[in-house]
Design a protein around this motif. Sequence first.
Motif, PDB file in Angstrom:
ATOM      1  N   GLY A 296       1.151  -1.619  -0.301  1.00 45.77           N
ATOM      2  CA  GLY A 296      -0.346  -0.048  -0.146  1.00 45.77           C
ATOM      3  C   GLY A 296       0.854   1.198   0.579  1.00 45.77           C
ATOM      4  N   LEU A 297       1.879   1.103  -0.126  1.00 49.11           N
ATOM      5  CA  LEU A 297       3.120   2.247  -0.257  1.00 49.11           C
ATOM      6  C   LEU A 297       2.942   3.118  -1.379  1.00 49.11           C
ATOM      7  N   LYS A 298       2.652   4.626  -1.257  1.00 48.27           N
ATOM      8  CA  LYS A 298       2.038   5.182  -2.579  1.00 48.27           C
ATOM      9  C   LYS A 298       3.862   5.068  -3.046  1.00 48.27           C
ATOM     10  N   ASP A 299       4.783   5.288  -3.313  1.00 49.06           N
ATOM     11  CA  ASP A 299       6.735   5.391  -3.730  1.00 49.06           C
ATOM     12  C   ASP A 299       7.378   3.981  -3.712  1.00 49.06           C
ATOM     13  N   VAL A 300       7.164   3.249  -3.868  1.00 51.22           N
ATOM     14  CA  VAL A 300       8.015   2.231  -3.919  1.00 51.22           C
ATOM     15  C   VAL A 300       9.514   2.223  -4.906  1.00 51.22           C
ATOM     16  N   SER A 301       9.739   3.241  -5.599  1.00 50.43           N
ATOM     17  CA  SER A 301      10.375   3.393  -6.993  1.00 50.43           C
ATOM     18  C   SER A 301      11.920   3.056  -6.067  1.00 50.43           C
ATOM     19  N   GLY A 302      12.096   3.952  -4.761  1.00 49.81           N
ATOM     20  CA  GLY A 302      13.353   3.932  -4.112  1.00 49.81           C
ATOM     21  C   GLY A 302      13.750   2.789  -3.096  1.00 49.81           C
ATOM     22  N   LEU A 303      12.658   1.906  -3.045  1.00 47.08           N
ATOM     23  CA  LEU A 303      12.855   0.790  -2.357  1.00 47.08           C
ATOM     24  C   LEU A 303      14.322   0.045  -2.872  1.00 47.08           C
ATOM     25  N   HIS A 304      14.778  -1.139  -2.044  1.00 49.72           N
ATOM     26  CA  HIS A 304      15.689  -1.917  -2.803  1.00 49.72           C
ATOM     27  C   HIS A 304      15.218  -3.495  -3.240  1.00 49.72           C
ATOM     28  N   LEU A 305      15.039  -3.502  -4.238  1.00 50.70           N
ATOM     29  CA  LEU A 305      14.692  -4.807  -4.921  1.00 50.70           C
ATOM     30  C   LEU A 305      15.662  -5.633  -5.228  1.00 50.70           C
ATOM     31  N   GLU A 306      15.898  -6.790  -5.161  1.00 46.89           N
ATOM     32  CA  GLU A 306      16.661  -7.598  -5.637  1.00 46.89           C
ATOM     33  C   GLU A 306      16.427  -9.083  -6.235  1.00 46.89           C
ATOM     34  N   GLN A 307      17.211  -9.285  -7.463  1.00 48.05           N
ATOM     35  CA  GLN A 307      16.591 -10.871  -7.722  1.00 48.05           C
ATOM     36  C   GLN A 307      17.609 -12.179  -6.678  1.00 48.05           C
ATOM     37  N   LEU A 308      16.756 -12.859  -6.668  1.00 46.43           N
ATOM     38  CA  LEU A 308      17.433 -13.546  -5.547  1.00 46.43           C
ATOM     39  C   LEU A 308      17.944 -14.805  -6.930  1.00 46.43           C
ATOM     40  N   ARG A 309      16.477 -15.957  -6.767  1.00 47.45           N
ATOM     41  CA  ARG A 309      17.615 -16.375  -7.881  1.00 47.45           C
ATOM     42  C   ARG A 309      15.386 -17.143  -8.596  1.00 47.45           C
TER      43      ARG A 309
ATOM     44  N   ALA B 214      13.832 -10.363  -3.271  1.00 46.72           N
ATOM     45  CA  ALA B 214      14.157  -9.525  -1.650  1.00 46.72           C
ATOM     46  C   ALA B 214      13.969  -7.997  -1.791  1.00 46.72           C
ATOM     47  N   ALA B 215      13.296  -7.635  -1.036  1.00 45.91           N
ATOM     48  CA  ALA B 215      12.775  -5.923  -0.896  1.00 45.91           C
ATOM     49  C   ALA B 215      12.825  -5.642   0.303  1.00 45.91           C
ATOM     50  N   LEU B 216      13.565  -4.704   0.486  1.00 48.81           N
ATOM     51  CA  LEU B 216      13.961  -4.047   2.101  1.00 48.81           C
ATOM     52  C   LEU B 216      13.178  -2.622   2.465  1.00 48.81           C
ATOM     53  N   LEU B 217      12.677  -3.035   3.474  1.00 52.70           N
ATOM     54  CA  LEU B 217      11.838  -1.624   3.568  1.00 52.70           C
ATOM     55  C   LEU B 217      12.318  -1.195   5.070  1.00 52.70           C
ATOM     56  N   PRO B 218      12.512   0.170   5.176  1.00 54.36           N
ATOM     57  CA  PRO B 218      12.673   1.016   6.121  1.00 54.36           C
ATOM     58  C   PRO B 218      11.937   0.846   7.572  1.00 54.36           C
ATOM     59  N   ASP B 219      10.642   1.841   7.685  1.00 50.44           N
ATOM     60  CA  ASP B 219       9.415   1.492   8.261  1.00 50.44           C
ATOM     61  C   ASP B 219       8.781   0.115   7.999  1.00 50.44           C
ATOM     62  N   ALA B 220       7.377  -0.219   8.573  1.00 53.76           N
ATOM     63  CA  ALA B 220       6.879  -0.873   8.675  1.00 53.76           C
ATOM     64  C   ALA B 220       5.335  -0.691   8.651  1.00 53.76           C
ATOM     65  N   PRO B 221       4.644   0.028   7.343  1.00 50.35           N
ATOM     66  CA  PRO B 221       3.732   0.100   7.681  1.00 50.35           C
ATOM     67  C   PRO B 221       2.946  -1.039   7.153  1.00 50.35           C
ATOM     68  N   GLU B 222       1.749  -1.256   8.429  1.00 47.73           N
ATOM     69  CA  GLU B 222       0.799  -2.128   8.453  1.00 47.73           C
ATOM     70  C   GLU B 222       0.332  -1.912   7.288  1.00 47.73           C
ATOM     71  N   PRO B 223       0.204  -3.383   6.347  1.00 47.62           N
ATOM     72  CA  PRO B 223      -0.003  -3.306   4.984  1.00 47.62           C
ATOM     73  C   PRO B 223      -1.497  -3.114   4.850  1.00 47.62           C
ATOM     74  N   THR B 224      -2.217  -2.778   3.336  1.00 46.81           N
ATOM     75  CA  THR B 224      -3.197  -2.249   3.853  1.00 46.81           C
ATOM     76  C   THR B 224      -4.603  -3.590   3.012  1.00 46.81           C
TER      77      THR B 224
END
Lengths: 239, 239
Positions: free
Chosen positions: B70-83, B102-112
């Motif tokens: 539910g995040l507005k902007d996920v463009s800056g988040l680290h997204l890494e292809q695993l396999r 794998a995606a890494l998030l700084p804060d943890a908003p409750e998923p909408t």
Amino acid sequence: MRGYDKYAHEPFAVTVDLAVLTLRAGSLHVLLVERGQEPYAGRWALPGGFVRPDESAETAARRELAEETGLKDVSGLHLEQLRTYSEPGRDPRMRVVSVAFAALLPDAPEPTGGGDAARARWLPYDDAKQLAFDHDRILADAHDRVGAKLEYTCLATAFCPPEFTLGELRQVYETVWGTGLDRPNFRRKVLATPGFVEPVPGGARLTGGRGKPAALYRAGAATALHPPLLRPPREGRSA
Amino acid sequence: MRGYDKYAHEPFAVTVDLAVLTLRAGSLHVLLVERGQEPYAGRWALPGGFVRPDESAETAARRELAEETGLKDVSGLHLEQLRTYSEPGRDPRMRVVSVAFAALLPDAPEPTGGGDAARARWLPYDDAKQLAFDHDRILADAHDRVGAKLEYTCLATAFCPPEFTLGELRQVYETVWGTGLDRPNFRRKVLATPGFVEPVPGGARLTGGRGKPAALYRAGAATALHPPLLRPPREGRSA
DNA sequence: CTTTTAATAGTCACCACGACTATAAAAAGG
DNA sequence: CCTTTTTATAGTCGTGGTGACTATTAAAAG
């Protein structure tokens, strides 16, 4: 996850692409096949093919590796999944998702061009440019990955025959990294890492080359390097 | 490569699966969704979905990430292809090849729980067991990869807000690795690595917590760590 | 027989890092 | 207000890994 009932679009073809690397005459070589048909007819490409319905990508990659190299037994070879390339339009004909692998070979038999494959041959890594599809990118990614894994894994022995000298092992690092390494320091480091290499019983030595005969070693039981064998920092480093 | 005319089998479905990781209350959490239908009805699973015909796997993964969090902007988040996971039978209904990220998030908003997704929530990493399909394996692979990349990349800052203290950064390492780190030594190492972090101009400090106020830092320009920040060797090490 | 090449042994100094002590500055609890 | 607790930060010390370097040995090449 969405329900599968929403799966209402044309499907994907899934292929594997292989960056098969080896060392020949002190330089890195890659196995390439010549394309016989459009698109990219006449261009060099990484070997690969479709994943069959009953196969995993790993199984398909190993099957293709055996077919392309003509090797009897590829079960012991190091096969490593790199990543998956899925850009729309990477193949102009259809939607193809390709799982890329890197394979490392000790010796370099001339490819037998098994089956209906077009001409296949080893090409020096530095000459492997202008490949078909996005294979330039895949090959570069393979090189990066292998170079990085040399630092903190025992991967280098995968380029060596079952018995090898420390000089051969050092040449693996020098060739892949494109740097020179101090002989005594490399020797000290490798022997100080438990499980990296173990001496061949009987103190066998390799003669026939130039210089003093070298002791023979086998790959040890370790898989990771602690501490890592870091590559020397590049000259033009950012401040 | 074989000709495409040999492509005579049922096609594959291609999906993405996401291991979305964050730090909550000093422990690692993963975003999971509850399955509403068979197979694995009622079980937790990694969020994910089908790759659309006009998307790359990376694009699909980022779209799913935005939908699920539910995040507005996920463009800056680290997204890494695993396999890519492609074992036949990993989905009992059909042939599904899944590209894991794998995606890494700084804060943890409750998923909408955007859209038609079933219940979604953060679960402590240690409690995320018995997941649907092969998601246990994917999640473990994600954890391994992230733990390893903390050693030789600046990935840890992806878990932190734009401005953070060295204590928060150290907690990232301690939480993911499950070890304790010496505070002064960690500080010395991080500050000695050029480009890892840079102090916030003005000497801003974070107050309100316990203890002495800590200086604030931002992520630096570096992406790799030279030399690496190695995790302490495990106690029960093989000889 | 000399030169060349490579393996191997050994030395030395620097420095990164682990272990540790000390001090500062805030909140918490009496 | 004073003490305790907690965390950040400064600094020290010794060890070990590593780069740079020299020396010796043993083979092939000329």
